[in-house]
Design a protein around this motif. Structure first.
Motif, PDB file in Angstrom:
ATOM      1  N   LEU A 536     -13.184   2.041   7.799  1.00 50.93           N
ATOM      2  CA  LEU A 536     -12.462   2.350   9.025  1.00 50.93           C
ATOM      3  C   LEU A 536     -10.980   2.396   8.688  1.00 50.93           C
ATOM      4  N   VAL A 537     -10.285   3.403   9.212  1.00 52.08           N
ATOM      5  CA  VAL A 537      -8.852   3.558   8.970  1.00 52.08           C
ATOM      6  C   VAL A 537      -8.158   3.722  10.314  1.00 52.08           C
ATOM      7  N   ASN A 538      -7.130   2.960  10.533  1.00 51.64           N
ATOM      8  CA  ASN A 538      -6.368   3.022  11.779  1.00 51.64           C
ATOM      9  C   ASN A 538      -5.989   4.475  12.088  1.00 51.64           C
ATOM     10  N   PRO A 539      -6.396   4.985  13.252  1.00 50.53           N
ATOM     11  CA  PRO A 539      -6.070   6.383  13.598  1.00 50.53           C
ATOM     12  C   PRO A 539      -4.573   6.662  13.666  1.00 50.53           C
ATOM     13  N   LYS A 540      -3.764   5.628  13.794  1.00 50.14           N
ATOM     14  CA  LYS A 540      -2.312   5.823  13.834  1.00 50.14           C
ATOM     15  C   LYS A 540      -1.734   6.121  12.453  1.00 50.14           C
ATOM     16  N   LEU A 541      -2.520   5.836  11.398  1.00 49.61           N
ATOM     17  CA  LEU A 541      -2.047   6.070  10.036  1.00 49.61           C
ATOM     18  C   LEU A 541      -2.302   7.521   9.668  1.00 49.61           C
ATOM     19  N   LYS A 542      -1.267   8.276   9.464  1.00 54.23           N
ATOM     20  CA  LYS A 542      -1.386   9.710   9.187  1.00 54.23           C
ATOM     21  C   LYS A 542      -1.036   9.992   7.724  1.00 54.23           C
ATOM     22  N   GLY A 543      -1.726  10.991   7.172  1.00 52.18           N
ATOM     23  CA  GLY A 543      -1.433  11.425   5.815  1.00 52.18           C
ATOM     24  C   GLY A 543      -2.118  10.628   4.732  1.00 52.18           C
ATOM     25  N   TYR A 544      -2.929   9.641   5.111  1.00 53.50           N
ATOM     26  CA  TYR A 544      -3.562   8.779   4.117  1.00 53.50           C
ATOM     27  C   TYR A 544      -4.884   9.389   3.657  1.00 53.50           C
ATOM     28  N   THR A 545      -5.105   9.446   2.345  1.00 55.28           N
ATOM     29  CA  THR A 545      -6.290  10.062   1.767  1.00 55.28           C
ATOM     30  C   THR A 545      -7.244   9.007   1.241  1.00 55.28           C
ATOM     31  N   VAL A 546      -8.497   9.102   1.641  1.00 55.28           N
ATOM     32  CA  VAL A 546      -9.557   8.301   1.043  1.00 55.28           C
ATOM     33  C   VAL A 546     -10.307   9.226   0.099  1.00 55.28           C
ATOM     34  N   ASP A 547     -10.121   9.054  -1.216  1.00 54.96           N
ATOM     35  CA  ASP A 547     -10.692  10.007  -2.150  1.00 54.96           C
ATOM     36  C   ASP A 547     -11.725   9.363  -3.060  1.00 54.96           C
ATOM     37  N   ALA A 548     -12.402  10.210  -3.846  1.00 51.33           N
ATOM     38  CA  ALA A 548     -13.516   9.749  -4.666  1.00 51.33           C
ATOM     39  C   ALA A 548     -13.083   8.837  -5.795  1.00 51.33           C
ATOM     40  N   LEU A 549     -11.806   8.882  -6.172  1.00 50.41           N
ATOM     41  CA  LEU A 549     -11.311   8.041  -7.251  1.00 50.41           C
ATOM     42  C   LEU A 549     -10.747   6.713  -6.761  1.00 50.41           C
ATOM     43  N   GLY A 550     -10.556   6.568  -5.463  1.00 48.55           N
ATOM     44  CA  GLY A 550     -10.031   5.323  -4.935  1.00 48.55           C
ATOM     45  C   GLY A 550      -8.575   5.080  -5.287  1.00 48.55           C
ATOM     46  N   ILE A 551      -7.774   6.143  -5.373  1.00 50.14           N
ATOM     47  CA  ILE A 551      -6.358   6.000  -5.703  1.00 50.14           C
ATOM     48  C   ILE A 551      -5.508   6.661  -4.629  1.00 50.14           C
ATOM     49  N   THR A 552      -4.226   6.344  -4.639  1.00 51.88           N
ATOM     50  CA  THR A 552      -3.251   7.062  -3.823  1.00 51.88           C
ATOM     51  C   THR A 552      -2.194   7.616  -4.760  1.00 51.88           C
ATOM     52  N   ASP A 553      -2.079   8.926  -4.811  1.00 45.79           N
ATOM     53  CA  ASP A 553      -1.048   9.582  -5.608  1.00 45.79           C
ATOM     54  C   ASP A 553       0.314   9.009  -5.201  1.00 45.79           C
TER      55      ASP A 553
END
Length: 564
Positions: A536-553
């Protein structure tokens, strides 16, 4: 990275494009800020450290756990990094080039790069950082990610004291060359792992092994810097004004130790956090929520058996334990369809994943074969001069009710099919990681549950580093034993070595596919399921990616923000 790890194909051109398309299809996409952005005092992202009582480490040269790695990647950076679509890109480097023989990589650094204390980052800092990870005195458990560097074996053995000036060459303050021992299609991928990230020498010299307790003084080079770190409560990060890339819009990134998954999930529902993993039992209800996100993950959950711990040296006994497990019962009844049962070692959906694999003895199903399991156990015990299975211990980690349920389900099936009930040993996650490291070359662990998340999406990161000759993650001692099938295992290790250096991408994948099937037949692991990020990700958080590698560029943080 189970988290080992914590924790990442450039196979160039077409294959990279394929993976980029896969990642884009799986992850939620970053976006550009729009109207409705919240005030600065509300730009706080509370990202809980689930199942952690403390970080195992914040030292990039030592990190194995994916959770630790997530924090490290927010405050440190290296020469290259994956973006959120799986492309390898220059990060601290402004550009790179490769020599015609594929052995020398030249990196030009960004001219404005600074540490969080304002000190300039030069090629000498990069050289120091990489050489430090290779230095035996650092005792890095992830040094294998740098083993392609020429003469890395010599520094490991003590024959040379440094590789600076050898295979790590500073040509000027803004240029560094790395020389590898043989062409390798995946070398840039290995540099995305934190073991090559830049760290500040003066902070380490000042504080020694406790230097990461003083990161508020400097030493980092990522989009965030450390405001405070408590071993009991967690980490608080703020934007690093000296960061060379795009500055974060968030004003605070909080990483509190939040308890187990169930506790964290409840806390998210009461608005204490902005992100939480969905416990398996809560999945049916969570799927109906607008803040639910499911992304296929490059993660395999498995059971490992130590080839030096009798009677697990016997292939028939290993096969019996594997074939006694009906995996769909676990994924459907225990995990409620959150994951997919598998016989694979290399997860589906990435370069090099075989179009199809069979289980041990050619079994096409993921649901085992109870009769064959009984037959193999009887034959294996007879070969070992035993009439019944001796007592053994199944080790698993605490902090996850789901893992406990999976272990219980496996043991229930072993009891029902084979009449085997192992003892159990529940230990802290970091303790299990340390125990795995320590079991190389001995029988200290017998059977344990583990998991691996891609550090880089290439079969080498799944096969060679776990089962290759002399690899630091070969903790079940594959090919490093005196069993009746040791010679066949060593032949597989030779095949893996050929695949690692093969430059033709299609042929390389075929070599890995053949080796993978042999490893499955030999029960190098008992793969249980391929995971997914179910959160679950807070809907107020924009631009956040949940990707297959589990990283954030690192560059994505400039597009991540809270709305009103």
């Amino acid at each position: 990275m189970q988290g080992k790890n914590p924790r990442r194909i450039q196979l160039f051109s077409g294959l990279l494009c394929f993976f980029a398309l896969f990642m884009a299809a799986c992850g939620s996409q970053a976006s550009t800020p729009t109207a409705g952005k919240a005030a600065d005092d509300q730009q706080v992202f509370r990202y809980p450290m689930e199942g952690k009582q403390d970080f195992g480490t914040l030292d990039p040269a030592l990190v194995q756990d994916a959770t630790d790695s997530y924090a490290i990647q927010a405050i440190f950076t290296g020469l290259v990094q994956f973006d959120d679509k799986g492309n390898v890109k220059d990060q601290l480097a402004a550009s790179h080039s490769v020599s015609s023989d594929g052995l020398t990589y030249t990196f030009k650094l960004k001219p404005n790069a600074k540490f969080s204390d304002g000190s300039a980052i030069t090629a000498s800092d990069v050289a120091y950082s990489i050489n430090r990870a290779l230095d035996p005195a650092t005792k890095s458990p992830v040094v294998s990610y740098l083993s392609l560097l020429k003469d890395s074996d010599k520094i490991a053995s003590g024959d040379v004291k440094t590789l600076i000036g050898d295979s790590i060459i500073v040509t000027d303050p803004g240029t560094i060359k790395l020389v590898i021992s043989q062409p390798a299609a995946y070398f840039l991928q290995t540099l995305t792992y934190p073991s090559s990230y830049v760290v500040e020498k003066k902070l380490i010299e000042k504080y020694g092994t406790s230097w990461t307790d003083h990161l508020q003084e400097g030493g980092t080079a990522g989009p965030f810097k450390v405001q405070s770190y408590s071993h009991s409560t967690g980490l608080i990060l703020v934007p690093d004004s000296n960061y060379y890339g795009g500055k974060p819009q968030l004003k605070r990134l909080e990483m509190p130790f939040s308890g187990d998954v169930d506790t964290t999930y409840k806390a998210y529902q009461s608005k204490q956090y902005d992100y939480a993993t969905v416990p398996a039992a809560s999945l049916p209800q969570a799927k109906t929520r607008p803040d639910f996100v499911r992304t296929p993950a490059l993660v395999i959950r498995y059971i490992s058996m130590n080839y030096l711990a009798k009677p697990f040296n016997n292939i028939k006994i290993r096969q019996a334990l594997a074939l006694a497990i009906k995996k769909s019962l676990i994924t459907d009844n225990v995990l409620h369809g959150a994951v997919d049962p598998t016989n694979r070692l290399v997860p589906a959906g990435m370069y090099g994943a075989s179009s199809s694999v069979n289980g041990p003895t050619g079994l096409a199903t993921v649901d085992g074969d109870a009769n064959k399991a009984k037959e193999l156990l009887t034959e294996g015990l007879k070969e070992e001069g035993l009439t019944s299975m001796p007592d053994f211990t199944f080790t698993y980690y605490t902090g996850s009710a789901t893992i406990k349920k999976v272990v219980d389900a496996v043991m229930s099936q072993w009891q029902a099919v084979l009449g085997i009930t192992p003892k159990t040993n529940a230990i802290d996650f970091d303790a299990l990681v340390n125990a795995q490291n320590a079991t190389i070359g001995n029988s200290s662990l017998q059977v344990w549950i583990g998991g691996w998340q891609a550090d880089y999406p290439d079969p080498q990161d799944w096969l060679s580093i776990f089962f290759g000759k002399g690899q630091s993650y070969n903790d079940n001692n594959y090919g490093q034993n005196q069993s009746a099938t040791a010679t066949a295992q060593q032949a597989v290790q030779a095949d893996l070595k050929k695949a690692d250096v093969e430059q033709n991408a299609t042929k390389r994948a075929q070599l890995y596919n053949t080796a993978e099937q042999k490893l499955i037949n030999d029960v190098a692991w008992i793969p249980l399921y391929q995971s997914a990020s179910v959160v679950l990700v807070n809907p107020k958080l924009k631009g956040y990616t949940v990707d297959a590698l589990g990283i954030t560029d690192p560059e994505d943080w400039q597009n991540i923000y809270m709305t009103k």
